[in-house]
Design an enzyme around this catalytic site. Sequence first.
Site, PDB file in Angstrom:
ATOM      1  N   GLU A 254     -12.715  -0.546   6.307  1.00 50.45           N
ATOM      2  CA  GLU A 254     -12.616   0.884   6.037  1.00 50.45           C
ATOM      3  C   GLU A 254     -12.405   1.155   4.547  1.00 50.45           C
ATOM      4  OE1 GLU A 254     -11.260   2.703  10.170  1.00 50.45           O
ATOM      5  OE2 GLU A 254      -9.570   1.898   9.086  1.00 50.45           O
TER       6      GLU A 254
ATOM      7  N   CYS B  52      -6.543  -8.840   8.436  1.00 45.57           N
ATOM      8  CA  CYS B  52      -5.642  -9.468   7.473  1.00 45.57           C
ATOM      9  C   CYS B  52      -4.889 -10.604   8.160  1.00 45.57           C
ATOM     10  CB  CYS B  52      -4.639  -8.436   6.939  1.00 45.57           C
ATOM     11  SG  CYS B  52      -3.565  -9.094   5.638  1.00 45.57           S
TER      12      CYS B  52
ATOM     13  N   CYS C  79       2.216  -8.799   8.304  1.00 46.18           N
ATOM     14  CA  CYS C  79       3.440  -8.048   7.970  1.00 46.18           C
ATOM     15  C   CYS C  79       3.768  -7.195   9.201  1.00 46.18           C
ATOM     16  CB  CYS C  79       3.213  -7.158   6.751  1.00 46.18           C
ATOM     17  SG  CYS C  79       2.793  -8.101   5.278  1.00 46.18           S
TER      18      CYS C  79
ATOM     19  N   CYS D 214       2.714  -3.377   9.666  1.00 53.80           N
ATOM     20  CA  CYS D 214       1.364  -2.991   9.251  1.00 53.80           C
ATOM     21  C   CYS D 214       0.360  -3.143  10.400  1.00 53.80           C
ATOM     22  CB  CYS D 214       0.931  -3.866   8.067  1.00 53.80           C
ATOM     23  SG  CYS D 214      -0.746  -3.530   7.517  1.00 53.80           S
TER      24      CYS D 214
ATOM     25  N   GLY E 267      -6.790  -5.986   4.310  1.00 52.32           N
ATOM     26  CA  GLY E 267      -6.852  -7.338   3.751  1.00 52.32           C
ATOM     27  C   GLY E 267      -5.928  -7.585   2.580  1.00 52.32           C
ATOM     28  N   GLU E 268      -5.788  -8.864   2.251  1.00 51.79           N
ATOM     29  CA  GLU E 268      -4.984  -9.301   1.107  1.00 51.79           C
ATOM     30  C   GLU E 268      -5.956  -9.708  -0.008  1.00 51.79           C
ATOM     31  OE1 GLU E 268      -1.862  -9.553  -0.220  1.00 51.79           O
ATOM     32  OE2 GLU E 268      -2.958 -10.556  -1.812  1.00 51.79           O
TER      33      GLU E 268
ATOM     34  N   SER F 235      -3.060  -4.562  -5.011  1.00 52.15           N
ATOM     35  CA  SER F 235      -1.774  -4.601  -4.330  1.00 52.15           C
ATOM     36  C   SER F 235      -1.716  -5.908  -3.551  1.00 52.15           C
ATOM     37  CB  SER F 235      -1.661  -3.409  -3.375  1.00 52.15           C
ATOM     38  OG  SER F 235      -0.499  -3.537  -2.577  1.00 52.15           O
TER      39      SER F 235
ATOM     40  N   SER G  62       3.905  -5.678  -3.007  1.00 50.98           N
ATOM     41  CA  SER G  62       4.520  -5.205  -1.765  1.00 50.98           C
ATOM     42  C   SER G  62       5.821  -5.967  -1.568  1.00 50.98           C
ATOM     43  CB  SER G  62       3.575  -5.471  -0.584  1.00 50.98           C
ATOM     44  OG  SER G  62       2.411  -4.726  -0.745  1.00 50.98           O
ATOM     45  N   LEU G  63       6.904  -5.400  -2.047  1.00 47.35           N
ATOM     46  CA  LEU G  63       8.189  -6.111  -1.960  1.00 47.35           C
ATOM     47  C   LEU G  63       8.882  -5.783  -0.636  1.00 47.35           C
ATOM     48  CD1 LEU G  63      10.005  -8.039  -3.598  1.00 47.35           C
ATOM     49  CD2 LEU G  63      11.224  -6.031  -4.405  1.00 47.35           C
TER      50      LEU G  63
ATOM     51  N   ASN H  39       4.123   4.718   7.791  1.00 56.33           N
ATOM     52  CA  ASN H  39       3.156   5.410   8.647  1.00 56.33           C
ATOM     53  C   ASN H  39       3.140   4.793  10.030  1.00 56.33           C
ATOM     54  OD1 ASN H  39       1.922   7.293   6.751  1.00 56.33           O
ATOM     55  ND2 ASN H  39       1.247   5.443   5.683  1.00 56.33           N
TER      56      ASN H  39
HETATM   57  N1  SAH Z   1      -2.382  -6.768   1.441  1.00 57.27           N
HETATM   58  C1  SAH Z   1      -2.032  -5.873   0.387  1.00 57.27           C
HETATM   59  C2  SAH Z   1      -2.518  -4.436   0.623  1.00 57.27           C
HETATM   60  C3  SAH Z   1      -1.848  -3.792   1.800  1.00 57.27           C
HETATM   61  S1  SAH Z   1      -1.970  -2.052   2.041  1.00 57.27           S
HETATM   62  C4  SAH Z   1      -0.552  -5.886   0.187  1.00 57.27           C
HETATM   63  O1  SAH Z   1       0.163  -6.435   1.018  1.00 57.27           O
HETATM   64  O2  SAH Z   1      -0.066  -5.372  -0.828  1.00 57.27           O
HETATM   65  C5  SAH Z   1      -1.059  -1.283   0.790  1.00 57.27           C
HETATM   66  C6  SAH Z   1       0.438  -1.061   1.028  1.00 57.27           C
HETATM   67  O3  SAH Z   1       0.746  -0.410   2.255  1.00 57.27           O
HETATM   68  C7  SAH Z   1       1.211  -2.355   1.027  1.00 57.27           C
HETATM   69  O4  SAH Z   1       2.343  -2.214   0.211  1.00 57.27           O
HETATM   70  C8  SAH Z   1       1.611  -2.498   2.471  1.00 57.27           C
HETATM   71  O5  SAH Z   1       2.735  -3.311   2.649  1.00 57.27           O
HETATM   72  C9  SAH Z   1       1.865  -1.053   2.846  1.00 57.27           C
HETATM   73  N2  SAH Z   1       1.884  -0.794   4.293  1.00 57.27           N
HETATM   74  C10 SAH Z   1       1.435  -1.569   5.294  1.00 57.27           C
HETATM   75  N3  SAH Z   1       1.629  -0.968   6.474  1.00 57.27           N
HETATM   76  C11 SAH Z   1       2.206   0.220   6.220  1.00 57.27           C
HETATM   77  C12 SAH Z   1       2.610   1.315   7.049  1.00 57.27           C
HETATM   78  N4  SAH Z   1       2.460   1.316   8.368  1.00 57.27           N
HETATM   79  N5  SAH Z   1       3.137   2.403   6.437  1.00 57.27           N
HETATM   80  C13 SAH Z   1       3.263   2.444   5.080  1.00 57.27           C
HETATM   81  N6  SAH Z   1       2.889   1.451   4.270  1.00 57.27           N
HETATM   82  C14 SAH Z   1       2.363   0.342   4.830  1.00 57.27           C
END
Ligand code: SAH
Length: 361
Positions: free
Chosen positions: A102, A122, A126, A129, A176-177, A208, A230-231, A309
């Site tokens: 997407e 991915c 996490c 997510c 994806g990462e 990211s 993404s901490l 979200n």
């Molecule tokens: N793989 C990458 C990009 C992920 S999407 C990464 O980990 O950084 C971008 C951001 O959205 C990341 O910080 C991810 O942790 C966060 N994210 C994932 N799921 C989420 C959710 N349900 N609500 C809000 N942020 C979310």
Amino acid sequence: MSIHSKHAFLCSKKINLLNLNYCQLKKFMQNLGEKPFRAIQIMQWIYRYFCTDFYKMTNLNKTLQMKLNQHAYIASPVFLNPQYSCDGTIKWTVEIKSKFFETVYIPEKNRATLCVSSQFGCALKCHFCATGKIGFQGNLNLSEIIGQLWNVSKILNLKNSNKFPKITNVVFMGMGEPLLNFNNVVSALEIMLDKNGFQLSKNHLTISTAGIVPALNKLSQVIDISLAISLHAPNNQLRNLLMPINKKYNIDLLLNAVKQYLKKSTANRGYVTIEYVMLNNINDTLEHAKELVKLLKNIPNKVNLIPWNNFIGSNYVCSSKIKIIKFSKFLKDHGIFNTIRKNRGQDIYGACGQLIGQKNF
Ligand code: SAH
């Protein structure tokens, strides 16, 4: 290259030029017996004028046009059926061989951000997510990554309306990462930066990452763009629970790699963005905020607090507005600049962490 291998190269299947970065395009032109500057001309036709017909590339001679037509083509994945959010965000779901990715266009007043995907699904899982839940289904190739920016720019260009501001920013925050599809992502970034490509600023191109430390170290050797980490947790115990990748590359290793990256980088004025998703009663207390302040003491950073979200099948709850504001104020009072992310496109499942390639059209 020997005559034999050159011949083999030219006899192979037609090549999609969107799958070549500048160096590869130059090599391709050399193999066709052409001068390297032809690569620049072709890049301009592709990325500035969205031209896919070699016979319309008027500064190429007829012989070259024919040669190109015989050995190459220009095509990106097909973007059909956009979904429109009430806040102006548009999401496209693209299907390739029964797999989905997407792309999300997020307009502001005079600029727009494109959120691109780098993988089908991915691998990192996490817990908060939705993309992690569908698992890893494969890497996008270069034409599928750069094709997102190329295609959406082309579609919106055609609409030729003030309603759709030009894409000024690209964030690798889709599915994806990005650092696990290193070469294709770096090639796409090179084209985004290139003066014959999209000419975007390194301050407006952001990867990211959940923290693939060796790839992050490698990144600083090959390109300079803005970095978001993404901490999501201020200590290893909690981060291990939320993000399994932390067991491989813990916070110390990650933040050390970030510091090394920032030593070399001038993108984003030398700052890293720290992403911190707000999960009710999990990572959102003032104790957590205090730990976070300590952790980020020696790193030039801006924190981006992301209201979580929702998605079907998850038990997390987003922190309340009041809690997020308190957390934000605590950080600010302790010298940490921070913003609260506006979650755009929630009504079309286009916001952070909601992308699962659902074919809901
Ligand atoms: N793989 C990458 C990009 C992920 S999407 C990464 O980990 O950084 C971008 C951001 O959205 C990341 O910080 C991810 O942790 C966060 N994210 C994932 N799921 C989420 C959710 N349900 N609500 C809000 N942020 C979310």
